[in-house]
Design a protein around this motif. Sequence first.
Motif, PDB file in Angstrom:
ATOM      1  N   UNK A 167      -2.074  -0.191 -39.883  1.00  0.00           N
ATOM      2  CA  UNK A 167      -1.176   0.942 -39.638  1.00  0.00           C
ATOM      3  C   UNK A 167      -1.484   2.119 -40.560  1.00  0.00           C
ATOM      4  N   UNK A 168      -1.528   3.316 -39.975  1.00  0.00           N
ATOM      5  CA  UNK A 168      -1.851   4.518 -40.731  1.00  0.00           C
ATOM      6  C   UNK A 168      -0.665   4.950 -41.592  1.00  0.00           C
ATOM      7  N   UNK A 169      -0.954   5.494 -42.772  1.00  0.00           N
ATOM      8  CA  UNK A 169       0.089   6.139 -43.570  1.00  0.00           C
ATOM      9  C   UNK A 169       0.852   5.220 -44.514  1.00  0.00           C
ATOM     10  N   UNK A 170       0.372   3.975 -44.711  1.00  0.00           N
ATOM     11  CA  UNK A 170       1.068   3.077 -45.638  1.00  0.00           C
ATOM     12  C   UNK A 170       0.794   3.513 -47.082  1.00  0.00           C
ATOM     13  N   UNK A 171       1.577   3.012 -48.029  1.00  0.00           N
ATOM     14  CA  UNK A 171       1.322   3.313 -49.438  1.00  0.00           C
ATOM     15  C   UNK A 171      -0.091   2.854 -49.794  1.00  0.00           C
ATOM     16  N   UNK A 172      -0.769   3.599 -50.680  1.00  0.00           N
ATOM     17  CA  UNK A 172      -2.158   3.266 -51.011  1.00  0.00           C
ATOM     18  C   UNK A 172      -2.307   1.814 -51.472  1.00  0.00           C
ATOM     19  N   UNK A 173      -3.378   1.197 -51.030  1.00  0.00           N
ATOM     20  CA  UNK A 173      -3.760  -0.151 -51.470  1.00  0.00           C
ATOM     21  C   UNK A 173      -2.700  -1.222 -51.233  1.00  0.00           C
ATOM     22  N   UNK A 174      -1.977  -1.074 -50.103  1.00  0.00           N
ATOM     23  CA  UNK A 174      -1.040  -2.134 -49.726  1.00  0.00           C
ATOM     24  C   UNK A 174      -1.599  -2.954 -48.566  1.00  0.00           C
ATOM     25  N   UNK A 175      -2.559  -2.402 -47.823  1.00  0.00           N
ATOM     26  CA  UNK A 175      -3.177  -3.133 -46.706  1.00  0.00           C
ATOM     27  C   UNK A 175      -4.575  -3.604 -47.107  1.00  0.00           C
ATOM     28  N   UNK A 176      -4.595  -4.508 -48.075  1.00  0.00           N
ATOM     29  CA  UNK A 176      -5.881  -4.978 -48.601  1.00  0.00           C
ATOM     30  C   UNK A 176      -5.829  -6.479 -48.830  1.00  0.00           C
ATOM     31  N   UNK A 233     -11.477  11.868 -26.128  1.00  0.00           N
ATOM     32  CA  UNK A 233     -10.132  11.586 -26.615  1.00  0.00           C
ATOM     33  C   UNK A 233      -9.268  11.070 -25.461  1.00  0.00           C
ATOM     34  N   UNK A 234      -9.363  11.777 -24.330  1.00  0.00           N
ATOM     35  CA  UNK A 234      -8.583  11.388 -23.162  1.00  0.00           C
ATOM     36  C   UNK A 234      -8.971   9.967 -22.714  1.00  0.00           C
ATOM     37  N   UNK A 235     -10.271   9.710 -22.711  1.00  0.00           N
ATOM     38  CA  UNK A 235     -10.767   8.411 -22.246  1.00  0.00           C
ATOM     39  C   UNK A 235     -10.298   7.262 -23.142  1.00  0.00           C
ATOM     40  N   UNK A 236     -10.438   7.400 -24.461  1.00  0.00           N
ATOM     41  CA  UNK A 236     -10.028   6.292 -25.338  1.00  0.00           C
ATOM     42  C   UNK A 236      -8.520   6.056 -25.260  1.00  0.00           C
ATOM     43  N   UNK A 237      -7.777   7.112 -24.978  1.00  0.00           N
ATOM     44  CA  UNK A 237      -6.333   6.944 -24.813  1.00  0.00           C
ATOM     45  C   UNK A 237      -6.009   6.231 -23.494  1.00  0.00           C
ATOM     46  N   UNK A 238      -6.708   6.621 -22.421  1.00  0.00           N
ATOM     47  CA  UNK A 238      -6.528   5.922 -21.133  1.00  0.00           C
ATOM     48  C   UNK A 238      -6.834   4.435 -21.285  1.00  0.00           C
ATOM     49  N   UNK A 239      -7.913   4.148 -21.995  1.00  0.00           N
ATOM     50  CA  UNK A 239      -8.357   2.760 -22.139  1.00  0.00           C
ATOM     51  C   UNK A 239      -7.521   1.994 -23.159  1.00  0.00           C
ATOM     52  N   UNK A 240      -6.673   2.739 -23.884  1.00  0.00           N
ATOM     53  CA  UNK A 240      -5.839   2.168 -24.946  1.00  0.00           C
ATOM     54  C   UNK A 240      -6.655   1.428 -26.003  1.00  0.00           C
ATOM     55  N   UNK A 241      -7.829   1.978 -26.314  1.00  0.00           N
ATOM     56  CA  UNK A 241      -8.619   1.383 -27.394  1.00  0.00           C
ATOM     57  C   UNK A 241      -8.394   2.142 -28.706  1.00  0.00           C
ATOM     58  N   UNK A 242      -7.840   3.354 -28.621  1.00  0.00           N
ATOM     59  CA  UNK A 242      -7.604   4.155 -29.824  1.00  0.00           C
ATOM     60  C   UNK A 242      -6.532   5.185 -29.519  1.00  0.00           C
ATOM     61  N   UNK A 243      -5.831   5.668 -30.562  1.00  0.00           N
ATOM     62  CA  UNK A 243      -4.862   6.736 -30.295  1.00  0.00           C
ATOM     63  C   UNK A 243      -5.556   8.097 -30.227  1.00  0.00           C
ATOM     64  N   UNK A 244      -6.833   8.138 -30.552  1.00  0.00           N
ATOM     65  CA  UNK A 244      -7.614   9.378 -30.414  1.00  0.00           C
ATOM     66  C   UNK A 244      -7.101  10.530 -31.267  1.00  0.00           C
ATOM     67  N   UNK A 245      -6.316  10.217 -32.275  1.00  0.00           N
ATOM     68  CA  UNK A 245      -5.697  11.268 -33.086  1.00  0.00           C
ATOM     69  C   UNK A 245      -6.705  11.875 -34.075  1.00  0.00           C
ATOM     70  N   UNK A 246      -7.114  13.127 -33.800  1.00  0.00           N
ATOM     71  CA  UNK A 246      -8.139  13.752 -34.631  1.00  0.00           C
ATOM     72  C   UNK A 246      -7.628  14.092 -36.026  1.00  0.00           C
ATOM     73  N   UNK A 247      -6.371  14.569 -36.106  1.00  0.00           N
ATOM     74  CA  UNK A 247      -5.856  14.937 -37.434  1.00  0.00           C
ATOM     75  C   UNK A 247      -5.817  13.738 -38.376  1.00  0.00           C
ATOM     76  N   UNK A 248      -5.491  12.588 -37.838  1.00  0.00           N
ATOM     77  CA  UNK A 248      -5.440  11.392 -38.683  1.00  0.00           C
ATOM     78  C   UNK A 248      -6.809  10.738 -38.814  1.00  0.00           C
ATOM     79  N   UNK A 249      -7.824  11.370 -38.219  1.00  0.00           N
ATOM     80  CA  UNK A 249      -9.186  10.876 -38.361  1.00  0.00           C
ATOM     81  C   UNK A 249      -9.540   9.714 -37.444  1.00  0.00           C
ATOM     82  N   UNK A 250      -8.685   9.413 -36.457  1.00  0.00           N
ATOM     83  CA  UNK A 250      -8.997   8.307 -35.542  1.00  0.00           C
ATOM     84  C   UNK A 250     -10.169   8.663 -34.623  1.00  0.00           C
TER      85      UNK A 250
END
Length: 482
Positions: A32-41, A177-194
């Motif tokens: 999950x994006x945006x968690x506190x640093x070094x908690x998903x390790x 971006x549209x394609x990966x979202x259709x396929x539900x393989x990624x949220x395609x969010x550019x600002x978050x670097x996806x």
Amino acid sequence: MNIYDTYETIIGLEVHVQLATKSKAFCSDDTTFGADPNTHISVISLGHPGTLPKMNKKQVEFAVRLGLALNCEINPRNTFDRKNYFYADLPKGYQITQDASPICLGGQLEIKVGEEKKTIRLHHIHMEEDAGKLIHDVDPEHSLVDLNRAGVPLLEIVTEPDFRSAEEVDVFMNAMRQLVRYLEVSDGNMEEGSLRCDCNVSVRKKGDIQLNERCEIKNMNSMRYARQAIKFERKRQIDLMEKGERVAQNTLNFDPSTGTTSPLRQKEDAHDYRYFPEPDLPPIVLSEQYIEKIKLEMPPLPNELVDKFSIEFQLPKYDVGLLTEEKETAFFFLEICKKTNNYKAVSNLVINKIKPYCNEVKIGISKFKVSPKSLAEFADLIEDGKVSSSIAYQRLFPALIKEPEKSPEIIAQELSLFQSNDEGFLEKIVNEVLENNPKEVEAYKKGKKNLIGFFMGQVMKSSRGKAEPKSTSTLLRKKLEK
Ligand code: ADP
Ligand code: MG
């Protein structure tokens, strides 16, 4: 002729897609994006000695899904390699990636730039893991490391150098971006670097066949910046060549605050990654049945829906664009169209009323509470001339939202919204309007024919929208031209 016009720009992309898996590529850490640093390790993502990676099945499935959607050949036996380099955001000292034998080979994506269709060929798609993130702006003395992203699964799509302008890159990235979202393989969010890309840029004299040395601009996650960076790079390289100098093959950084690129490292003294086969992971072996199953589960793709909506449903380009932007909207629209053939009326309803309503109350359109059957009936009422579109939008729609279970036809009856082309009813109103506006009648008779709009408006107003437009206009003309 301007000297710049004698050159063409050549661009190839390396697109990184961060996958929407729940856990990382080779361990069960949360992604999950945006968690506190070094908690998903965990010991695996931290690269502790003695730990072993374990392949995430979802990453393979997503890679195959994207590969099939992009017409790639699926490599039935693909393998992992280690790409070795030393950097603070890479605890293992190497990245697990696919070098010698990636999961998808070849492929292409068709894009539409203006009115022209263009095919961008792909070289391959491979699976890999992301690195962590360095944070330079929190502590004045030190750089900090956040390893939540270390080991997050990525797909890298490598294109052939088929792009000739920044605009084509922009269109391609949006389609991706549209394609990966259709396929539900990624949220395609550019600002978050996806979704981000490295742009390889070179220039050559128009008409030349050979490619020249290229530079690689790293990590573009904004298409506005990518456009600026490509434009800047094109000019810089042409200027060098015009001076008779060589363009050195560099890796570049783009600085948005100045709009310029600057070298990160030079290829000449750069990396020997010492790739070698990853000994801790077995080859990925994909059976025909496995690939077939993913093929069967494939949703309709954006390009297919664009064709269906514009050719079969005869909808204008503007409508098609809005309806296919998101899969949720396209599928919702399709559901209604199973119950009626009045596609344009449905399109108007979705675009002008339902979408804005859903945006306002902040729900996805698939959660809209009126059934497709009722919405089809709503569109039919308008199309059959039973309720005027303005009355349908202004009065029937809000009433339907209040009572989503009720049939639109019954609501229309209860609120007496049916428009009338009943001669007696119309004639009475038309006569009144003409009597009350003698000056306009005079002017119309003297030739000011566009006053017809004014009379129509008056009739609509006194009939509270119930006058049927076509009969009204016929009757008005008949009376005025007497
Ligand atoms: P590598 O980065 O491993 O050297 P390649 O040379 O195959 O890999 O190319 C990486 C990317 O650079 C690809 O997207 C490719 O299309 C692009 N590319 C290769 N040569 C050129 C060139 N002369 N001009 C622009 N892009 C190029
Ligand atoms: Mg490269």
